[in-house]
Scaffold this motif. Structure first.
Motif: not given
Length: 222
Positions: A65-69, A90-94, A106-107, A118-121
C-alpha cells in the motif's frame, strides 16, 4: 731532554690515534648498517557491517500500500547540501504478480516542477522484514530492514549501503504523526550517530497524482 722528547712523541701519537678514530667514525660507511626495506603493507580488510536488525515477525503483505515519507536521517552529502529543498514523496509497495520473492516499489516525487515515478524491485530474504535492492554489482546492493511498524500508521526503515545507513520514517497518511513518534525516530537516529543536524523532514502536502509517462525511470539508488 730525552724525557721531554718522549712526552712530545706520546702526545703526537695520541693525537694521531684520535684523528684516525674520528675519520673512521665520520667516513664510516662500512660500519653503518645497511638500511632495511620496509615490509609490504598488508591489504586492509573491510569487515562487513551488519544491517540493523528488523522487527520480529514482519508480515510483508501488511506492508503493501501507500507510505508517505515524513522524515529522513542520513549523512548523505546531497541531503546535507539540499535538505531544505525536499519534495513531497510517497512510496507504494505492491506484491509482484509473477513472484512471491519480490515487491514492486513505486516512488512518486517532484523534480524540476514535474512529477516523476521511480520504479524498483525489492527482493525478499529468508528473514522476515529484510529486503535487498540490487545494484549494478553486488557491493552496490542496498540492504533494507523494516525496523518498526504497526502497519496502520507508521514504519521506520533502515537502508544500508557501502557501510552507511539511512533511516526513513513513513506514515500511512500525509498528515504529521504524533509528537512522541517523531521523538522516537529522533532517538533511534541518535543511536546511529545522526543528531538533529542530519534529520531532513519532507513536505506533507502537494503529493503527485498522475505522472508524466515520459518521466518514468527504472532505477533509483538510496
Amino acid at each position: 731532554m730525552a724525557g721531554a722528547w718522549r712526552c712530545m712523541l706520546a702526545v703526537v701519537a695520541l693525537m694521531c690515534m684520535c684523528l684516525w678514530g674520528s675519520t673512521e667514525a665520520v667516513g664510516g660507511a662500512v660500519s653503518r648498517p645497511r638500511p632495511q626495506r620496509r615490509p609490504p603493507k598488508k591489504p586492509k580488510v573491510v569487515e562487513p557491517i551488519e544491517v540493523v536488525p528488523s522487527a520480529q515477525n514482519i508480515d510483508i503483505q501488511r506492508m503493501t500500500g501507500a507510505w508517505y515519507l515524513l522524515n529522513t536521517a542520513s549523512k548523505c552529502s546531497y541531503l546535507i547540501n539540499h535538505g531544505t529543498k525536499m519534495e513531497p514523496t510517497v512510496m507504494h509497495l505492491t506484491s509482484s504478480p509473477n513472484s512471491d520473492k519480490t515487491l514492486s516499489v513505486s516512488t512518486k516525487t517532484r523534480h524540476n516542477h514535474m512529477c516523476w515515478e521511480i520504479l524498483q524491485v525489492y527482493h525478499l530474504s529468508t528473514t522476515p522484514g529484510k529486503l535487498t535492492l540490487k545494484g549494478p554489482r553486488p557491493e552496490l546492493d542496498t540492504q533494507i530492514a523494516i525496523g518498526e511498524t504497526d502497519y496502520d500508521s507508521y514504519a521506520i526503515m533502515y537502508y544500508h549501503k557501502r557501510g552507511k545507513i539511512t533511516m526513513k520514517l513513513y506514515a500511512r497518511s500525509s498528515y504529521d504523526l504524533s509528537e512522541p513518534m517523531l521523538t522516537k525516530f529522533e532517538q533511534l537516529a541518535e543511536k546511529q550517530t545522526m543528531g538533529l543536524a542530519f534529520l531532513f523532514p519532507f513536505p506533507t502536502y502537494s503529493h503527485c497524482g498522475t505522472v508524466d509517462q515520459d518521466h518514468v525511470i527504472s532505477e533509483f539508488y538510496v
